[in-house]
Design an enzyme around this catalytic site. Sequence first.
Site, PDB file in Angstrom:
ATOM      1  N   ASP A 391       0.822  -1.219   0.000  1.00 29.72           N
ATOM      2  CA  ASP A 391       0.000   0.000   0.000  1.00 29.72           C
ATOM      3  C   ASP A 391       0.855   1.268   0.000  1.00 29.72           C
ATOM      4  OD1 ASP A 391      -2.156  -1.665   0.169  1.00 29.72           O
ATOM      5  OD2 ASP A 391      -2.429  -1.420   2.337  1.00 29.72           O
TER       6      ASP A 391
HETATM    7  P1  NAP Z   1       0.839  -3.962   3.120  1.00 28.82           P
HETATM    8  O1  NAP Z   1       0.236  -2.993   2.168  1.00 28.82           O
HETATM    9  O2  NAP Z   1      -0.029  -4.587   4.121  1.00 28.82           O
HETATM   10  O3  NAP Z   1       1.553  -5.079   2.221  1.00 28.82           O
HETATM   11  C1  NAP Z   1       2.350  -6.059   2.786  1.00 28.82           C
HETATM   12  C2  NAP Z   1       2.780  -7.001   1.675  1.00 28.82           C
HETATM   13  O4  NAP Z   1       3.719  -7.881   2.259  1.00 28.82           O
HETATM   14  C3  NAP Z   1       1.641  -7.854   1.145  1.00 28.82           C
HETATM   15  O5  NAP Z   1       1.238  -7.410  -0.127  1.00 28.82           O
HETATM   16  C4  NAP Z   1       2.199  -9.263   1.137  1.00 28.82           C
HETATM   17  O6  NAP Z   1       2.120  -9.802  -0.190  1.00 28.82           O
HETATM   18  C5  NAP Z   1       3.672  -9.089   1.518  1.00 28.82           C
HETATM   19  N1  NAP Z   1       4.141 -10.150   2.419  1.00 28.82           N
HETATM   20  C6  NAP Z   1       3.531 -10.707   3.473  1.00 28.82           C
HETATM   21  N2  NAP Z   1       4.283 -11.671   4.007  1.00 28.82           N
HETATM   22  C7  NAP Z   1       5.422 -11.708   3.284  1.00 28.82           C
HETATM   23  C8  NAP Z   1       6.593 -12.508   3.340  1.00 28.82           C
HETATM   24  N3  NAP Z   1       6.771 -13.472   4.256  1.00 28.82           N
HETATM   25  N4  NAP Z   1       7.571 -12.289   2.422  1.00 28.82           N
HETATM   26  C9  NAP Z   1       7.407 -11.322   1.459  1.00 28.82           C
HETATM   27  N5  NAP Z   1       6.316 -10.556   1.353  1.00 28.82           N
HETATM   28  C10 NAP Z   1       5.330 -10.747   2.265  1.00 28.82           C
HETATM   29  O7  NAP Z   1       2.053  -3.324   3.918  1.00 28.82           O
HETATM   30  P2  NAP Z   1       2.668  -1.875   3.865  1.00 28.82           P
HETATM   31  O8  NAP Z   1       2.999  -1.479   2.477  1.00 28.82           O
HETATM   32  O9  NAP Z   1       3.739  -1.881   4.901  1.00 28.82           O
HETATM   33  O10 NAP Z   1       1.468  -0.925   4.307  1.00 28.82           O
HETATM   34  C11 NAP Z   1       0.972  -0.895   5.628  1.00 28.82           C
HETATM   35  C12 NAP Z   1      -0.535  -0.849   5.627  1.00 28.82           C
HETATM   36  O11 NAP Z   1      -1.012  -0.934   6.981  1.00 28.82           O
HETATM   37  C13 NAP Z   1      -1.077   0.413   5.025  1.00 28.82           C
HETATM   38  O12 NAP Z   1      -2.297   0.172   4.386  1.00 28.82           O
HETATM   39  C14 NAP Z   1      -1.292   1.271   6.262  1.00 28.82           C
HETATM   40  O13 NAP Z   1      -2.237   2.310   6.086  1.00 28.82           O
HETATM   41  C15 NAP Z   1      -1.812   0.218   7.233  1.00 28.82           C
HETATM   42  N6  NAP Z   1      -1.668   0.722   8.602  1.00 28.82           N
HETATM   43  C16 NAP Z   1      -0.433   0.849   9.145  1.00 28.82           C
HETATM   44  C17 NAP Z   1      -0.303   1.407  10.390  1.00 28.82           C
HETATM   45  C18 NAP Z   1       1.040   1.655  11.020  1.00 28.82           C
HETATM   46  O14 NAP Z   1       1.073   2.294  12.057  1.00 28.82           O
HETATM   47  N7  NAP Z   1       2.135   1.193  10.449  1.00 28.82           N
HETATM   48  C19 NAP Z   1      -1.434   1.795  11.093  1.00 28.82           C
HETATM   49  C20 NAP Z   1      -2.689   1.629  10.499  1.00 28.82           C
HETATM   50  C21 NAP Z   1      -2.777   1.079   9.251  1.00 28.82           C
HETATM   51  P3  NAP Z   1       2.112 -11.408  -0.412  1.00 28.82           P
HETATM   52  O15 NAP Z   1       0.998 -11.931   0.413  1.00 28.82           O
HETATM   53  O16 NAP Z   1       1.926 -11.543  -1.862  1.00 28.82           O
HETATM   54  O17 NAP Z   1       3.441 -11.895   0.049  1.00 28.82           O
END
Ligand code: NAP
Length: 467
Positions: A391
């Site tokens: 994301d």
């Molecule tokens: P993300 O959008 O959730 O994407 C994580 C990606 O990691 C997934 O597409 C997944 O694809 C891949 N993944 C999972 N396990 C894996 C593994 N073992 N090896 C390789 N890839 C793996 O993560 P992000 O880009 O870090 O974004 C964070 C999200 O959380 C945002 O939408 C944000 O708004 C939300 N959020 C974060 C917080 C915060 O404080 N950090 C708070 C509220 C909301 P595969 O399944 O294809 O592997």
Amino acid sequence: MKLDDAVLPILYMLAAMGFILAIKWMNSPATARRGVVVGEIGMALAVIGTLLRFEVVNYEWIFVAFFLGTAVGIPIAYIMPMTAVPQRTAFSHACGALASALIGTAEYYKGLDQSGAGVSKVVMVALIVETLLGFLTFTASMMAFGKLQEVLPQRPIVYKGQNFVNLGIFAAAAGIGLALVVSPGQTFLFPIFAVLALLFGILLIIPIGGADMPTVIALLNSYAGLSASAMGFVLNNKLLIVAGALDGSSGFILSIIMCRAMNRSFTNVLFGAFGQLQTTSAAAGEAKPVHSATPEDAAQILDSARSVVVIPGYGMAVAQAQHKLREMYDILTRRGVEVRFAIHPVAGRMPGHMNVLLAEADIPYDKLWEMDDINPEMANVDVALIIGANDVVNPGAETDPNSPISGMPIIQAYKARTVMVIKRSMNPGFAGIDNDLYYRDNTLMLFGDAKSFLSSIVKEAGALAKV
Ligand code: NAP
């Protein structure tokens, strides 16, 4: 002068200083460890000071609680993996809020016993605030824990008139609380008030999706802090007032920072039902061609680059790939490649998630670049290596006004000459939406678990280094 009159103010002042310095130092990865230690010392001083108070006449039950708490707390700290910190935090808030609510309840009934006419109005206002926030934060935090631990459905559950029902229950609880302030002797109202507050906590979380739980937890942190602060007024304990106010304001500021980083408003987080099933191509399973590459290809591309920016995300945390990443960083920097790390404020599942993991792997702090600083540089970067992020690099946030993440600032990985993405499949990230970046001509998909794929890259890059 009693012993606690002389020693207590000093201990409490030192404890409050410890809490303030802890928050200050935890602001930067370079001083965060120091911040944790000084916060722990502050808490130890606060506990010692409180045990010295003259009101404490019997230590037996305190020691029972101390040993029980330690027996539960220490294993939790070791058993819970890093990726489970958000739900562990939710669980701690639930315990703190319940303690606050129960102390408030005990004070209410104790006050009635002693005077026969109830506690004073000022104390009663603080007591109602304390118990209202305490009870609702307890059930809301337990719900947040359940959603994050996936023992409860992650998807928001919504129905018509939901906000009306929820606000009605809150208004009823607040109204009964007011009636208790006016006439504290109406004891039959207190259990109804407590049940309504507990119920509101559950209903508050039902329409909020799992993706928004970390933001909600920051907000609940703020409620638990305000409840503790109100408890300080009830118990006439200045340290509780200070610590609760710090907790309340820092939790509130954190939730604002998180909302801003996602370009979302509080009302959207609390009432927007974000995370319902999307009918995007990702959900519909529409197949579009992508370019994939092997670890050998990736190692060669990295080896011939001058400048590499690594963008870590939730997948790196799940795979615990930070140590392999460090090995890759060492090989590439020895080969003269400039390697930097781009940190999105909401990458992963909690604020500072990526900083903590990279610090654990001893990546130098000066190599960590914040989103706003790295984005202007991205057009001059040879390789953007995305590791388990989705994301936070989705260009749809900038280009698609209908996207659920529209307007969320992203790390502009797409501007780099070559983009490489390590993830296991084409599955979406937490927002549940497709990512157009994966289908672009300059993007190479490196399919696999982040740790094993990085191990293979390290092996290949190490072999190249020997040639
Ligand atoms: P993300 O959008 O959730 O994407 C994580 C990606 O990691 C997934 O597409 C997944 O694809 C891949 N993944 C999972 N396990 C894996 C593994 N073992 N090896 C390789 N890839 C793996 O993560 P992000 O880009 O870090 O974004 C964070 C999200 O959380 C945002 O939408 C944000 O708004 C939300 N959020 C974060 C917080 C915060 O404080 N950090 C708070 C509220 C909301 P595969 O399944 O294809 O592997």
